[in-house]
Design a protein around this motif. Sequence first.
Motif, short mmCIF file in Angstrom:
data_model
loop_
_atom_site.label_atom_id
_atom_site.label_comp_id
_atom_site.label_asym_id
_atom_site.label_seq_id
_atom_site.Cartn_x
_atom_site.Cartn_y
_atom_site.Cartn_z
N ILE A 7 -76.04 -76.23 27.00
CA ILE A 7 -76.04 -77.68 26.84
C ILE A 7 -75.52 -78.03 25.46
O ILE A 7 -75.51 -77.19 24.55
N GLY A 8 -75.12 -79.27 25.31
CA GLY A 8 -74.64 -79.78 24.03
C GLY A 8 -73.61 -80.86 24.26
O GLY A 8 -73.17 -81.10 25.39
N PRO A 81 -78.59 -83.43 30.01
CA PRO A 81 -79.98 -83.43 29.54
C PRO A 81 -80.57 -84.81 29.28
O PRO A 81 -81.73 -84.92 28.90
N ARG A 87 -83.70 -82.18 32.73
CA ARG A 87 -84.33 -81.32 31.72
C ARG A 87 -85.40 -80.44 32.37
O ARG A 87 -85.49 -79.24 32.10
N PHE A 98 -78.94 -74.71 23.53
CA PHE A 98 -78.27 -75.87 22.95
C PHE A 98 -77.28 -75.39 21.91
O PHE A 98 -77.67 -74.79 20.90
N ASN A 100 -75.40 -76.25 19.03
CA ASN A 100 -75.48 -77.30 18.02
C ASN A 100 -74.27 -77.23 17.09
O ASN A 100 -74.24 -76.43 16.18
N ARG A 134 -78.11 -88.46 21.68
CA ARG A 134 -78.34 -87.35 22.60
C ARG A 134 -79.01 -86.14 21.93
O ARG A 134 -79.75 -85.41 22.59
N LYS A 135 -78.75 -85.94 20.65
CA LYS A 135 -79.21 -84.71 19.99
C LYS A 135 -80.70 -84.43 20.14
O LYS A 135 -81.08 -83.28 20.45
N TYR A 138 -81.29 -82.92 23.53
CA TYR A 138 -80.79 -81.53 23.60
C TYR A 138 -81.84 -80.60 22.99
O TYR A 138 -82.17 -79.56 23.56
N CYS A 141 -84.93 -80.23 25.21
CA CYS A 141 -84.66 -79.49 26.45
C CYS A 141 -84.49 -77.99 26.21
O CYS A 141 -84.83 -77.17 27.06
N ALA A 142 -83.97 -77.62 25.07
CA ALA A 142 -83.53 -76.24 24.83
C ALA A 142 -84.68 -75.28 24.58
O ALA A 142 -85.66 -75.61 23.90
N LYS A 145 -81.94 -73.09 20.13
CA LYS A 145 -80.91 -73.87 19.44
C LYS A 145 -79.96 -72.86 18.80
O LYS A 145 -80.40 -72.01 18.03
#
Length: 171
Positions: A7-8, A81, A87, A98, A100, A134-135, A138, A141-142, A145
């Motif tokens: 995700i990201g 997400p 999620r 995620f 990042n 969104r960050k 993320y 959910c992760a 990272k």
Amino acid sequence: MKKVYLIGFMGCGKSAIGKRLSFATKMPYYDMDHEIEKKMGMTISEIFATYGEEAFREMETEFLRTFRDEYCIIATGGGVPMRKENREIMRRTGLVFFLNAPFRDVWRRIATLKKRPIVQASTRAQLEKLFYVRKPLYLYCAHFKVETEKRSIHDITDYIAFQINRFKGGK
């Protein structure tokens, strides 16, 4: 936990890393956007234009609900997400990584992309705002990272492959 979800934000490297991770782990790789395009017989841009963003977001959720039950790597769309159900599904059915990446790196990669409806309909400032909205989701959910700044695709792939093997009971 069979699936590995990447995700990201768009342009963070999910597809590039997913393909390499597939090779490194011998697990099949799927790009969620590509799978939705195949199912619908339309590009993401055409889906957005014909059905709208909300219908597309529902297609993403349906993908997560129904996609085959196998060990695999899935590069999600950047907005996946944002839905609570998405999620929950990802965290329940797999490991969530995620990627990042700093916004400046993301912007450099996506600024000229014609096939991304959100990029074409937004200014840099609007995309940067969306990035920061969104960050936190993320991160929430992760399971992991993964910092991408100043790290090679090879190093990122090795790190994620190591984590996958830990959870699969490998070396």
